[in-house]
Design a protein around this motif. Structure first.
Motif, PDB file in Angstrom:
ATOM      1  N   ILE A 302      16.988 -52.114  38.617  1.00  0.00           N
ATOM      2  CA  ILE A 302      16.761 -51.269  37.437  1.00  0.00           C
ATOM      3  C   ILE A 302      17.848 -50.207  37.330  1.00  0.00           C
ATOM      4  O   ILE A 302      18.428 -49.979  36.259  1.00  0.00           O
ATOM      5  N   VAL A 303      18.143 -49.564  38.446  1.00  0.00           N
ATOM      6  CA  VAL A 303      19.180 -48.521  38.446  1.00  0.00           C
ATOM      7  C   VAL A 303      20.529 -49.114  38.058  1.00  0.00           C
ATOM      8  O   VAL A 303      21.267 -48.554  37.227  1.00  0.00           O
ATOM      9  N   ASP A 304      20.885 -50.252  38.651  1.00  0.00           N
ATOM     10  CA  ASP A 304      22.165 -50.891  38.330  1.00  0.00           C
ATOM     11  C   ASP A 304      22.230 -51.303  36.863  1.00  0.00           C
ATOM     12  O   ASP A 304      23.293 -51.193  36.228  1.00  0.00           O
ATOM     13  N   ALA A 305      21.115 -51.770  36.311  1.00  0.00           N
ATOM     14  CA  ALA A 305      21.103 -52.205  34.912  1.00  0.00           C
ATOM     15  C   ALA A 305      21.343 -51.034  33.973  1.00  0.00           C
ATOM     16  O   ALA A 305      22.008 -51.174  32.937  1.00  0.00           O
ATOM     17  N   VAL A 306      20.806 -49.858  34.312  1.00  0.00           N
ATOM     18  CA  VAL A 306      21.067 -48.674  33.495  1.00  0.00           C
ATOM     19  C   VAL A 306      22.536 -48.270  33.596  1.00  0.00           C
ATOM     20  O   VAL A 306      23.199 -47.990  32.588  1.00  0.00           O
ATOM     21  N   ARG A 307      23.058 -48.271  34.801  1.00  0.00           N
ATOM     22  CA  ARG A 307      24.465 -47.909  34.986  1.00  0.00           C
ATOM     23  C   ARG A 307      25.406 -48.873  34.287  1.00  0.00           C
ATOM     24  O   ARG A 307      26.452 -48.471  33.752  1.00  0.00           O
ATOM     25  N   ASP A 308      25.035 -50.160  34.269  1.00  0.00           N
ATOM     26  CA  ASP A 308      25.883 -51.177  33.647  1.00  0.00           C
ATOM     27  C   ASP A 308      25.696 -51.268  32.135  1.00  0.00           C
ATOM     28  O   ASP A 308      26.400 -52.033  31.470  1.00  0.00           O
ATOM     29  N   GLY A 309      24.707 -50.549  31.608  1.00  0.00           N
ATOM     30  CA  GLY A 309      24.454 -50.593  30.182  1.00  0.00           C
ATOM     31  C   GLY A 309      23.584 -51.748  29.727  1.00  0.00           C
ATOM     32  O   GLY A 309      23.370 -51.931  28.524  1.00  0.00           O
ATOM     33  N   ARG A 310      23.054 -52.542  30.666  1.00  0.00           N
ATOM     34  CA  ARG A 310      22.169 -53.655  30.311  1.00  0.00           C
ATOM     35  C   ARG A 310      20.777 -53.162  29.954  1.00  0.00           C
ATOM     36  O   ARG A 310      20.042 -53.828  29.229  1.00  0.00           O
ATOM     37  N   LEU A 311      20.388 -52.024  30.508  1.00  0.00           N
ATOM     38  CA  LEU A 311      19.090 -51.414  30.222  1.00  0.00           C
ATOM     39  C   LEU A 311      19.345 -50.006  29.717  1.00  0.00           C
ATOM     40  O   LEU A 311      19.981 -49.191  30.401  1.00  0.00           O
ATOM     41  N   ASP A 312      18.867 -49.726  28.537  1.00  0.00           N
ATOM     42  CA  ASP A 312      19.088 -48.421  27.937  1.00  0.00           C
ATOM     43  C   ASP A 312      18.357 -47.333  28.730  1.00  0.00           C
ATOM     44  O   ASP A 312      17.168 -47.470  29.033  1.00  0.00           O
ATOM     45  N   GLY A 313      19.071 -46.276  29.053  1.00  0.00           N
ATOM     46  CA  GLY A 313      18.464 -45.201  29.824  1.00  0.00           C
ATOM     47  C   GLY A 313      17.301 -44.544  29.111  1.00  0.00           C
ATOM     48  O   GLY A 313      16.319 -44.134  29.746  1.00  0.00           O
TER      49      GLY A 313
END
Length: 483
Positions: A302-313
């Motif tokens: 989840i953290v990596d997805a936010v950092r990568d822009g795959r999951l909106d913060g």
């Protein structure tokens, strides 16, 4: 990249985690202190009322109002009744009685018991419309096959649980009742057009939303009518477009267990978690066997997805805020008094008899075994507690002649569970009844199949109180009129 404690804590706020013992392990207590939203209790966490109350007190002390959840539907799916069977008859029996006032009262009683044990979120009621008779995963968990009936009981059950200060959870959105596959082991399909989905599957969920349900749990199933090939749990069009924007639900969306084959078999649990959050889930139920290492991997994904822009913060912040609101709602709610015996009262009213039931004297009771569904687990069922000497046989190996010989000169009762789903059970019962037309058959699942026999008793469930209601009937009354 260095760790971001605030982002880790946001990710934790979306997690509903299991653990493997009767006591809370250190990693779990540390995780709750670090913001994990709550836990989901399973059979391996529950030994008895005193132990559960002590456990939940420890959990509550680890953080501010963590969610303590479980799948306690009453009836066949029970956690607190795992060892002896449930004191509540389940949805099919409630639907057979069809008294929404009583359904509300039963769920208030159930909620009061859960709240007294320290539980704050019940992953119930199941509000699926069970239109597929051979459905392997819903069956007696449903109030019935009529959408309007299910809808009125859905609202009553939600209100009853929440009257007791326990957050209710309508499941399995958008409806698992028309499937013939189990999402624990594969990805089912609901083959219905949009009009039918709105008239049937979605009607009970609208009733639950109207009743103020705090949470809704997703289903891992395919809906071709919405142009969706993957599971609904991962579909923004279903969770955000349909449930949020069209149906107006403002509470917490909970994923069904992410360890299930129907959602994570091809992509893994951490990736399923990221996609579920992106689709609109707020709280991730990770399943029974997902423990510390996998939980850490989910958080990292989840953290990596936010950092990568795959999951909106902002989506993650929104999910965390919703779970925080739910925790606040559960905080400090009073426990109402729990009426005694209401479950048995309903079970007695739900029993139906077809044919003439004679007075039985010293009957021989034989139970025809049936495999439990994965949602049910190994919960006791049958009439053995009330008929000493009851024998359970495997329909694949049992011989009709042996069953008949055992009952020579005595009344014979056969007990089945969802016989319509198991050809070997039907064959055994048919053969025995052909030789003994005076046989009484007790069906403890759905009464979709009735053999040629003197009397057929339907309990609409296999909870302990369902069994007791049948045992009382068999042991205490004479001729019974056809219903």
């Amino acid at each position: 990249m260095p760790a971001d404690p605030s982002l880790d804590r946001l990710a934790n706020a979306t997690l509903l985690v299991p653990f493997e013992s009767y006591e809370a392990p250190p990693w779990l207590l540390d995780g709750l202190a670090d913001g994990i939203a709550g836990v989901c209790l399973f059979h391996n966490n529950i030994r008895g009322p005193e132990q559960v109350a002590e456990l939940t007190a420890v959990l509550a002390a680890a953080a501010d109002d963590p969610l303590v959840s479980l799948d306690e539907e009453g009836g066949d799916v029970t956690r607190i009744g795992q060892r002896q069977g449930s004191d509540y008859p389940g949805n099919a029996a409630l639907g057979a009685v069809d008294d929404p006032v009583l359904t509300r009262a039963v769920h208030t009683a159930l909620g009061a018991e859960l709240r007294a044990l320290g539980c704050t979120l019940d992953l119930a009621p199941a509000v699926d419309v069970n239109t597929a008779a051979d459905n392997p995963v819903i069956g007696t968990r449903s109030f019935g096959a009529d959408a309007a009936l299910v809808a009125r009981h859905a609202g009553a059950a939600v209100t009853g649980l929440q009257d007791a200060g326990v957050a209710a959870c309508a499941k399995h959105f958008p409806g698992h009742g028309a499937t013939r596959q189990d999402s624990h082991t594969e990805l089912p399909t609901v083959d219905a057009d949009l009009d039918l989905l709105h008239r049937r599957e979605l009607l009970p969920f609208r009733a639950a939303v109207g009743a103020g349900v705090r949470t809704i749990l997703t289903a891992h199933l395919r809906l071709p009518a919405y142009g969706q090939e993957g599971p609904a749990t991962l579909a923004p069009r279903i969770l955000t477009g349909l449930l949020r924007e069209e149906m107006g639900f403002t509470g917490v969306v909970i994923s069904d267990a992410l360890e299930m084959t129907g959602v994570s078999a091809d992509i893994g649990i951490p990736e399923a978690a990221v996609r579920a959050l992106a689709a609109g889930c707020d709280l991730l139920c990770l399943g029974r066997y997902t423990y510390a290492d996998t939980i850490a991997a989910v958080r990292a994904a989840i953290v990596d997805a936010v950092r990568d822009g795959r999951l909106d913060g902002e989506r993650l912040e929104q999910a965390a805020a919703r779970t925080a609101d739910l925790r606040a709602w559960t905080s400090g709610r009073p426990v109402p008094p729990r009426p005694d015996g209401i479950g048995l009262e309903v079970a007695r009213r739900a029993v139906r008899v077809a044919g003439d039931l004679p007075p039985l004297r010293d009957p021989v009771v034989t139970e025809i075994d049936a495999p439990p569904g994965m949602a049910v687990g190994d919960v006791p069922w049958g009439l053995a507690p009330w008929f000493p000497g009851t024998e359970r046989v495997d329909p694949a190996t049992a011989r009709p002649g042996d069953v008949l010989a055992r009952a020579s000169g005595r009344d014979l009762v056969l007990v089945v569970r969802d016989a319509h789903r198991f050809a070997e059970a039907r064959a055994l019962v048919t053969a025995v009844c052909a030789a003994r037309p005076d046989t009484v058959v007790v069906e403890m699942g759905l009464p979709e199949w009735r053999p040629e026999c003197r009397a057929h008793v339907s309990t609409y469930g296999a909870a302990r109180v369902n069994g007791q209601s049948a045992a009382e009937l068999l042991g205490s009354i004479g001729a019974t009129s056809v219903l």
